[in-house]
Write an enzyme that holds these catalytic residues in place. Sequence first.
Site, PDB file in Angstrom:
ATOM      1  N   SER A   1       0.834  -1.200   0.000  1.00 44.34           N
ATOM      2  CA  SER A   1       0.000   0.000   0.000  1.00 44.34           C
ATOM      3  C   SER A   1       0.877   1.262   0.000  1.00 44.34           C
ATOM      4  O   SER A   1       1.612   1.480  -0.954  1.00 44.34           O
ATOM      5  CB  SER A   1      -0.951  -0.080   1.197  1.00 44.34           C
ATOM      6  OG  SER A   1      -1.953   0.882   1.099  1.00 44.34           O
TER       7      SER A   1
ATOM      8  N   HIS B   1      -8.294  -4.869  -0.094  1.00 45.05           N
ATOM      9  CA  HIS B   1      -7.016  -4.185   0.121  1.00 45.05           C
ATOM     10  C   HIS B   1      -6.054  -5.052   0.946  1.00 45.05           C
ATOM     11  O   HIS B   1      -4.843  -4.873   0.885  1.00 45.05           O
ATOM     12  CB  HIS B   1      -7.270  -2.831   0.808  1.00 45.05           C
ATOM     13  CG  HIS B   1      -6.113  -1.889   0.692  1.00 45.05           C
ATOM     14  ND1 HIS B   1      -5.627  -1.443  -0.514  1.00 45.05           N
ATOM     15  CD2 HIS B   1      -5.320  -1.318   1.635  1.00 45.05           C
ATOM     16  CE1 HIS B   1      -4.597  -0.630  -0.310  1.00 45.05           C
ATOM     17  NE2 HIS B   1      -4.394  -0.541   0.994  1.00 45.05           N
TER      18      HIS B   1
ATOM     19  N   ASP C   1     -10.443  -4.280  -4.452  1.00 40.58           N
ATOM     20  CA  ASP C   1      -9.786  -3.294  -3.584  1.00 40.58           C
ATOM     21  C   ASP C   1     -10.524  -1.951  -3.672  1.00 40.58           C
ATOM     22  O   ASP C   1     -10.584  -1.351  -4.742  1.00 40.58           O
ATOM     23  CB  ASP C   1      -8.319  -3.140  -4.046  1.00 40.58           C
ATOM     24  CG  ASP C   1      -7.499  -2.295  -3.080  1.00 40.58           C
ATOM     25  OD1 ASP C   1      -8.084  -1.491  -2.329  1.00 40.58           O
ATOM     26  OD2 ASP C   1      -6.270  -2.438  -3.088  1.00 40.58           O
TER      27      ASP C   1
END
Length: 205
Positions: A106, A187, A156
């Site tokens: 991320s 995610h 996501d």
Amino acid sequence: MRPVPDFIHEFVPGRSERTLLLLHGTGGNERDLLSLGRELDQNASLLSPRGQVLENGMPRFFRRLAEGVFDLEDLKRRTHELADFVAAAAEHYQFSAEQVIAVGYSNGANIAASILLLRPQTLHGAILFRAMVPLMPPAQPDLSSVRVWIGAGDQDPIIPTSESQRLAELLRGSGADVTVRFFNAGHNLTNDEIEAARDWLKSWV
Ligand code: MLT
């Protein structure tokens, strides 16, 4: 002597020439990805810095103005600081600066992508979990000897799959050998993709 510029970090010496640069997500810290790093490569050294920006008390690697909207000046500055830290750490801990592979999740994957675009000589490869295009580089980097694996979640809510695809095209356009995999996931990471990334890494000669 500590590496300069300094980041709070963990360093775990390994038994091979390779070092994994572990870059956590928003709200993480330098310990978050140590077990993931070991799962991906049993023998590599692990270098895991903590992001120096705080967003409501949560560490990150660069400032953002809103979800997915980055403070580009801050991103550029912090990309160079992190790349300088990796070079200084290689000298300090005596690991090979030629064999560093980023593993980012991320926000950590986004700064790893930014290092590829702005300081391409820092990384030999990268595993990017849930990454997007962090910025457009002012000049095209030479990534012809760099291999990148991108893992995206097809549900996501934060990073649309089109963004992962756009990043893959941008890196390919600079000569990188890019593998993109889409997983039945949001995610968060799944075991499937950790295994897929591990197999990809193992396949390097
Ligand atoms: C970022 O800010 O880097 C991305 O939006 C991912 C995240 O939420 O950290």
